[in-house]
Design a protein around this motif. Structure first.
Motif, PDB file in Angstrom:
ATOM      1  N   THR A 194     -12.193  12.659  -1.663  1.00  0.00           N
ATOM      2  CA  THR A 194     -12.945  13.745  -2.274  1.00  0.00           C
ATOM      3  C   THR A 194     -12.491  15.057  -1.639  1.00  0.00           C
ATOM      4  O   THR A 194     -11.792  15.068  -0.614  1.00  0.00           O
ATOM      5  CB  THR A 194     -14.458  13.563  -2.050  1.00  0.00           C
ATOM      6  N   ARG A 195     -12.931  16.169  -2.226  1.00  0.00           N
ATOM      7  CA  ARG A 195     -12.613  17.494  -1.714  1.00  0.00           C
ATOM      8  C   ARG A 195     -13.887  18.163  -1.196  1.00  0.00           C
ATOM      9  O   ARG A 195     -14.974  17.998  -1.763  1.00  0.00           O
ATOM     10  CB  ARG A 195     -11.963  18.358  -2.802  1.00  0.00           C
ATOM     11  N   GLU A 196     -13.720  18.926  -0.134  1.00  0.00           N
ATOM     12  CA  GLU A 196     -14.845  19.635   0.471  1.00  0.00           C
ATOM     13  C   GLU A 196     -14.430  21.062   0.805  1.00  0.00           C
ATOM     14  O   GLU A 196     -13.355  21.274   1.373  1.00  0.00           O
ATOM     15  CB  GLU A 196     -15.303  18.913   1.747  1.00  0.00           C
ATOM     16  N   VAL A 197     -15.290  22.055   0.445  1.00  0.00           N
ATOM     17  CA  VAL A 197     -15.000  23.459   0.694  1.00  0.00           C
ATOM     18  C   VAL A 197     -15.901  23.947   1.829  1.00  0.00           C
ATOM     19  O   VAL A 197     -17.140  23.781   1.770  1.00  0.00           O
ATOM     20  CB  VAL A 197     -15.217  24.312  -0.573  1.00  0.00           C
ATOM     21  N   ARG A 198     -15.305  24.553   2.844  1.00  0.00           N
ATOM     22  CA  ARG A 198     -16.041  25.068   3.990  1.00  0.00           C
ATOM     23  C   ARG A 198     -15.719  26.552   4.165  1.00  0.00           C
ATOM     24  O   ARG A 198     -14.579  26.970   3.957  1.00  0.00           O
ATOM     25  CB  ARG A 198     -15.666  24.321   5.266  1.00  0.00           C
ATOM     26  N   ARG A 248     -12.640  30.886   3.043  1.00  0.00           N
ATOM     27  CA  ARG A 248     -13.077  29.661   2.384  1.00  0.00           C
ATOM     28  C   ARG A 248     -11.911  28.655   2.420  1.00  0.00           C
ATOM     29  O   ARG A 248     -10.835  28.917   1.888  1.00  0.00           O
ATOM     30  CB  ARG A 248     -13.493  29.962   0.949  1.00  0.00           C
ATOM     31  N   THR A 308     -10.493  24.613   1.794  1.00  0.00           N
ATOM     32  CA  THR A 308     -10.708  23.367   1.062  1.00  0.00           C
ATOM     33  C   THR A 308     -10.044  22.220   1.819  1.00  0.00           C
ATOM     34  O   THR A 308      -8.864  22.290   2.159  1.00  0.00           O
ATOM     35  CB  THR A 308     -10.125  23.449  -0.356  1.00  0.00           C
ATOM     36  N   TYR A 309     -10.817  21.149   2.056  1.00  0.00           N
ATOM     37  CA  TYR A 309     -10.333  19.963   2.765  1.00  0.00           C
ATOM     38  C   TYR A 309     -10.405  18.746   1.844  1.00  0.00           C
ATOM     39  O   TYR A 309     -11.283  18.667   0.962  1.00  0.00           O
ATOM     40  CB  TYR A 309     -11.177  19.682   4.010  1.00  0.00           C
ATOM     41  N   LEU A 364     -10.939  14.756   1.928  1.00  0.00           N
ATOM     42  CA  LEU A 364     -11.483  13.657   2.739  1.00  0.00           C
ATOM     43  C   LEU A 364     -11.042  12.349   2.104  1.00  0.00           C
ATOM     44  O   LEU A 364     -11.388  12.059   0.941  1.00  0.00           O
ATOM     45  CB  LEU A 364     -13.010  13.751   2.793  1.00  0.00           C
ATOM     46  N   ARG A 414     -11.868   5.814   7.047  1.00  0.00           N
ATOM     47  CA  ARG A 414     -11.941   7.257   6.822  1.00  0.00           C
ATOM     48  C   ARG A 414     -10.869   7.953   7.649  1.00  0.00           C
ATOM     49  O   ARG A 414     -10.719   7.696   8.853  1.00  0.00           O
ATOM     50  CB  ARG A 414     -13.323   7.772   7.199  1.00  0.00           C
ATOM     51  N   PRO A 468      -9.888  14.845   7.989  1.00  0.00           N
ATOM     52  CA  PRO A 468      -9.803  15.766   6.845  1.00  0.00           C
ATOM     53  C   PRO A 468      -8.498  16.556   6.876  1.00  0.00           C
ATOM     54  O   PRO A 468      -8.046  17.008   7.929  1.00  0.00           O
ATOM     55  CB  PRO A 468     -11.024  16.676   7.036  1.00  0.00           C
ATOM     56  N   LYS A 491      -6.477  19.879   5.410  1.00  0.00           N
ATOM     57  CA  LYS A 491      -6.641  21.160   4.738  1.00  0.00           C
ATOM     58  C   LYS A 491      -5.581  21.311   3.658  1.00  0.00           C
ATOM     59  O   LYS A 491      -4.390  21.150   3.908  1.00  0.00           O
ATOM     60  CB  LYS A 491      -6.518  22.294   5.759  1.00  0.00           C
TER      61      LYS A 491
END
Length: 492
Positions: free
Chosen positions: A331-335, A368, A370-371, A373, A380, A383, A385
């Motif tokens: 999945t993708r995660e934005v931090r 901002r 985006t990673y 996962l 797992r 992450p 980038k």
């Protein structure tokens, strides 16, 4: 059938080719060669006796034996030239073996006049011994020469079997060695061609010579390309010559395809054993696939989504290789992350050394990120980038750094704005104390610093004039650094 291209240069025509091509002849042994040389020597020795025997026998048989007759006598032994009786005036002469003609009588014709008689010549079949030898000896020499030359001609002629690229021919030649034979036949050979026996070998009657021309082959074997030479005339023969196992292999040309003299480009993938580890199971197959992806399909394994293998899917599968299939979900995660600001310092000779004044406060920026996962085979991963975007740029903080020498006495600090410093530190209250109880007084001394400056007790218990005096002493020692936030208030 067209005329053989291997006809000799001595006028002999090649015999029709044999039905089966000859194999490369085995090396000739010393016994076989010695026997052939003795046979050749015996054949050459035969004509030596012929010219000696011929001239001896011929003259003995041709002339007749001497009979003792006088020359010119008839065959019956009677002298026809003699008269019936002695003529007048004839007297006995000495015996010479020949009769003298009688003297002519009266009225006889003169010596020059014809007499009506002539001497009879010898019979046609009679040959004298001296004339016979003069004619016989040259004839005998010619016969001897012809007989000897014919025998030597027959002895020097050799019948050999020449096979060129599998096409056999039987030839007659006078060449002394194999190289001379090939040159006479117009067969040029190079360093990649096969000649057996070697070109320097002597040529004997009944020899077998094999010539196989070399052919260039651009061979790609299991992904590796190289230029090689072969004397085989088919693809299968060439691969066997190189020791390549063709059973189960992929060939870009048929096994029976000819390899022309100009060469051939050939791609070969041999059969290999490859093991796949997928979904907790181990699968081993034998394949001639060109890529790992193709071999996966042959093993019945499918890649979905982000699935991949432990080696690149388009790489060449090696024999004995083990490939692991990686099942990937992600999945993708934005931090949003803070970007720290920078501090820029400039020197100011109007400030005492050790004093720093913040001219502009810094402000951090924001970005901002985006990673991705991922989980690989259920585990797992860290992450990763994959994208980054700046939302707000940071603001650089500007700081002035004093370079002015510190005053040598407290009086040197009298010109500073101590009231502004006290107002910033304690609100101008001499008894002020911070919430922790560590700092107190107008200038917020800690007890240890206060006592090192000559004070007693606690700073907040001393009068304001003493606190200002102790603060000036501290400034002379350390400048404005004891008051990092409010020290700049000292400078108007």
């Amino acid at each position: 059938m067209s005329e053989s291209p291997f006809a000799g240069v001595y006028g002999y025509k090649a015999v029709s080719p044999d039905p089966e091509p000859a194999a490369v002849p085995a090396p000739r042994t010393g016994d076989r060669r010695a026997a052939r040389r003795r046979k050749s020597a015996e054949a050459v020795a035969v004509p030596v006796a012929v010219p000696v025997a011929v001239p001896v026998a011929v003259p003995a048989a041709v002339p007749a034996a001497p009979t003792g007759r006088r020359r010119g006598a008839p065959a019956g032994g009677t002298d026809l030239a003699a008269p019936a009786g002695p003529g007048p005036g004839a007297g006995p002469g000495p015996g010479t073996g020949r009769r003298r003609s009688p003297d002519p009588g009266p009225g006889a014709p003169s010596a020059g006049a014809p007499t009506g008689r002539r001497r009879r010549s010898a019979p046609a079949g009679t040959v004298t011994v001296q004339g016979s030898w003069r004619r016989i000896v040259p004839q005998a020499l010619v016969v001897a020469f012809l007989a000897g030359g014919t025998t030597a001609f027959v002895a020097a002629d050799k019948s050999v079997r020449l096979t060129v690229d599998g096409e056999p021919r039987t030839l007659h030649t006078f060449a002394d060695d194999i190289g001379e034979l090939l040159a006479a036949e117009g067969l040029g050979v190079g360093p990649h061609d096969l000649v057996a026996p070697a070109r320097t070998e002597a040529l004997d009657d009944g020899d077998e010579i094999v010539v196989r021309y070399g052919r260039p082959l651009h061979l790609t074997l299991d992904g590796q390309s190289r230029q090689v030479w072969t004397t085989a005339d088919t693809v299968e023969g060439a691969l066997r010559q190189f020791g390549v196992r063709v059973e189960g292999a992929y060939l870009s040309a048929l096994r029976t395809a000819p390899v022309p003299r100009a060469g051939l480009t050939l791609s070969v993938r041999t059969e290999r054993s490859v093991t796949f580890m997928a979904d907790g199971r181990e699968t081993t197959i034998r394949t001639n696939a060109a890529t790992v992806q193709e071999a996966l399909g042959q093993a019945g394994i499918t890649l979905q989504g982000q699935d991949t293998t432990s080696v690149p899917p388009d790489s060449f599968p090696r024999d004995g290789q083990t490939v692991t299939v990686l099942r990937i979900t992600g999945t993708r995660e934005v931090r949003e992350e803070r970007i720290p600001y920078e501090i820029e310092r400039t020197e100011d000779d109007g400030l005492f050394a050790g004093t720093e004044v913040v001219e502009r406060a810094g402000r951090p920026g924001a970005r901002r990120v985006t990673y991705v996962l991922r989980t690989v085979n259920g585990v797992r991963q860290t992450p990763r980038k994959v994208a980054e975007e700046t939302v707000r740029e940071p603001v650089t903080q500007l700081v002035k750094v004093g370079t002015r020498p510190l005053p040598a006495s407290v009086a040197g600090a009298d010109g500073l704005d101590w009231a502004a410093l006290a107002q910033c530190e304690s609100g101008g209250r001499p008894s002020a104390t911070d919430a922790s109880g560590t700092y107190g007084g107008l200038y917020q001394f800690d007890v240890r610093t206060w006592q090192s400056l000559g004070g007693s007790g606690r700073p907040q218990d001393a009068p304001g004039q003493e606190q200002t005096y102790r603060a000036k002493k501290l400034y002379v020692q350390r400048g404005a650094t004891p008051w990092p936030h409010c020290g700049r208030r000292l400078y108007r």
